[in-house]
Write an enzyme that holds these catalytic residues in place. Structure first.
Site, short mmCIF file in Angstrom:
data_model
loop_
_atom_site.label_atom_id
_atom_site.label_comp_id
_atom_site.label_asym_id
_atom_site.label_seq_id
_atom_site.Cartn_x
_atom_site.Cartn_y
_atom_site.Cartn_z
N ASP A 1 16.36 17.39 3.07
CA ASP A 1 16.90 16.06 3.38
C ASP A 1 16.03 14.93 2.82
O ASP A 1 16.28 13.76 3.07
CB ASP A 1 17.07 15.88 4.89
N ASP B 1 -3.60 -17.74 -12.15
CA ASP B 1 -3.24 -18.83 -11.25
C ASP B 1 -4.46 -19.20 -10.41
O ASP B 1 -5.46 -18.48 -10.40
CB ASP B 1 -2.03 -18.48 -10.36
N GLU C 1 12.82 14.41 3.50
CA GLU C 1 11.61 14.12 4.29
C GLU C 1 10.42 14.86 3.71
O GLU C 1 10.56 15.90 3.07
CB GLU C 1 11.82 14.55 5.75
N ARG D 1 1.95 -7.99 -0.59
CA ARG D 1 2.26 -9.31 -1.15
C ARG D 1 3.33 -10.04 -0.34
O ARG D 1 3.45 -11.25 -0.42
CB ARG D 1 2.67 -9.18 -2.62
N GLN D 2 4.11 -9.30 0.45
CA GLN D 2 5.08 -9.95 1.36
C GLN D 2 4.33 -10.23 2.66
O GLN D 2 4.50 -9.55 3.66
CB GLN D 2 6.29 -9.02 1.58
N ARG E 1 6.56 -18.53 -10.49
CA ARG E 1 7.37 -17.32 -10.59
C ARG E 1 8.84 -17.69 -10.45
O ARG E 1 9.25 -18.28 -9.45
CB ARG E 1 6.95 -16.31 -9.50
N LYS F 1 0.85 -21.10 -12.69
CA LYS F 1 1.93 -20.12 -12.81
C LYS F 1 3.06 -20.42 -11.83
O LYS F 1 2.82 -20.68 -10.67
CB LYS F 1 1.37 -18.72 -12.52
N ASP G 1 -6.91 -10.49 -12.83
CA ASP G 1 -5.91 -10.66 -11.77
C ASP G 1 -6.14 -9.59 -10.71
O ASP G 1 -6.83 -8.59 -10.96
CB ASP G 1 -4.50 -10.53 -12.36
C1 R5P Z 1 0.46 -12.80 -8.00
O1 R5P Z 1 0.16 -13.88 -7.54
C2 R5P Z 1 -0.55 -11.79 -8.41
O2 R5P Z 1 -1.85 -12.32 -8.48
C3 R5P Z 1 -0.21 -11.18 -9.75
O3 R5P Z 1 -0.35 -12.16 -10.76
C4 R5P Z 1 1.19 -10.65 -9.80
O4 R5P Z 1 1.49 -9.98 -8.63
C5 R5P Z 1 1.36 -9.75 -10.99
O5 R5P Z 1 2.67 -9.27 -11.01
P1 R5P Z 1 3.39 -8.95 -12.38
O6 R5P Z 1 2.50 -8.01 -13.14
O7 R5P Z 1 4.68 -8.31 -11.95
O8 R5P Z 1 3.62 -10.23 -13.09
#
Ligand code: R5P
Length: 298
Positions: free
Chosen positions: A33, A172, A35, A102-103, A198, A196, A222
């Protein structure tokens, strides 16, 4: 003793060597299933090692698991439970990469705070948590047990070659601290960041910046490279501005959906990440950063 999720086996082995701890073997079963169940393989090879047998008496285990997928999350919960079943008294859960982090707030009405939901679930089965460079350090507050955030950015200076008048760029403002950490560990150079915006999951707009990069080597820093959209956008901009070589560095080289190829095509010289997410770009280990934290007196 150290148990690991399937996405963190190499990091767990490096930690076991650093800390002189035994590694626990595990077995995974996938049911019809869909799992999944992960067991500590009590009978297997080194699991019968006296160190592991006595681990319950010592009462301490480390669980190292990057939660790179929903299954990986389930494995963390199951391994915590299996360790308790095996009599371990104190569990430290190390999330070198915490997925869903990130959420970290509800950006629109009706959205969940996914990072909080995950943190609550993981916090129940452990005594403490270590995170490596989550997108926002404040996610540590979502855990109901003590949680420490470790910074592995200085490790990213290690694979870099000799650079000419380097400038360390964050994509950023939020990542400028990371860029500063890599620059400081590298020893020379300046730092700057782009603006930046998005537009969607894969579409970003990078605004130009003042630093004259002509003829200079650039290191992009990053926390995470996911689709590669952010980094590819900055590489393209730097190429237009006649930067010399452009290197991409990140703590978490998630590199989803062909991101590596996207970056190579954008003109990046090399991509260096850590082993918080185990990928071909994982050029440096965060094991020393974690070991140092575990050894340092509280
Ligand atoms: C966002 O603020 C993070 O610092 C990264 O820049 C971001 O998550 C990178 O995601 P991606 O590679 O999809 O652009």
């Amino acid at each position: 003793m150290i148990a690991s999720g399937r996405a963190s086996q190499s990091l767990a082995a490096a930690l076991a060597a650093d800390l002189d701890e035994a590694l626990v073997e595990t077995n995974r079963t996938r049911f019809p299933d869909g799992e999944v169940r992960v067991d500590l393989d009590i009978e297997a090879g080194s699991n019968s090692d006296p160190d592991i047998v006595s681990a319950g008496e010592k009462g301490r285990a480390l669980l190292v698991a990057a939660t790179t997928s929903p299954d990986a999350f389930v494995e963390v919960l199951q391994l915590q439970d299996a360790l308790r079943e095996a009599g371990v008294g104190e569990i430290t859960t190390i999330l070198p990469y915490m997925g869903y982090a990130r959420q970290d707030r509800a950006f629109e009405p009706g959205q969940p705070v996914s990072a909080r939901a995950m943190a609550r679930a993981i916090g129940i089965g452990t005594d403490r948590v270590l995170l490596v460079n989550p997108h926002e350090g404040s996610v540590a507050d979502f855990f109901d047990v003590p949680c420490r955030v470790l910074d592995a950015a200085p490790r990213l200076a290690e694979p870099l070659p000799d650079l000419s008048e380097p400038v360390f760029f964050a994509p950023d403002a939020g990542a400028i601290g990371l860029a500063e950490g890599v620059r400081e560990a590298y020893g020379v150079g300046t730092t700057d960041y782009f603006e930046k915006t998005r537009r969607s999951g894969e579409e970003i707009e990078i605004s130009p910046h003042e630093t004259d990069v002509k003829g200079r080597d650039v290191v992009l820093v990053d926390d995470i490279v996911a689709t590669g959209g952010t980094m590819a956008g900055t590489v393209a901009l730097l190429r237009q501005r006649d930067a010399a070589r452009v290197y991409g560095t990140c703590i978490h080289p998630v590199l989803a959906n062909g991101a590596y190829t996207r970056l190579v095509n954008a003109g990046v010289e090399a991509i260096y990440g850590t082993d918080t997410v185990e990928r071909p770009a994982s050029a440096v280990s965060v094991a020393p950063t974690i070991s140092k934290e575990l050894w340092s007196p509280k």
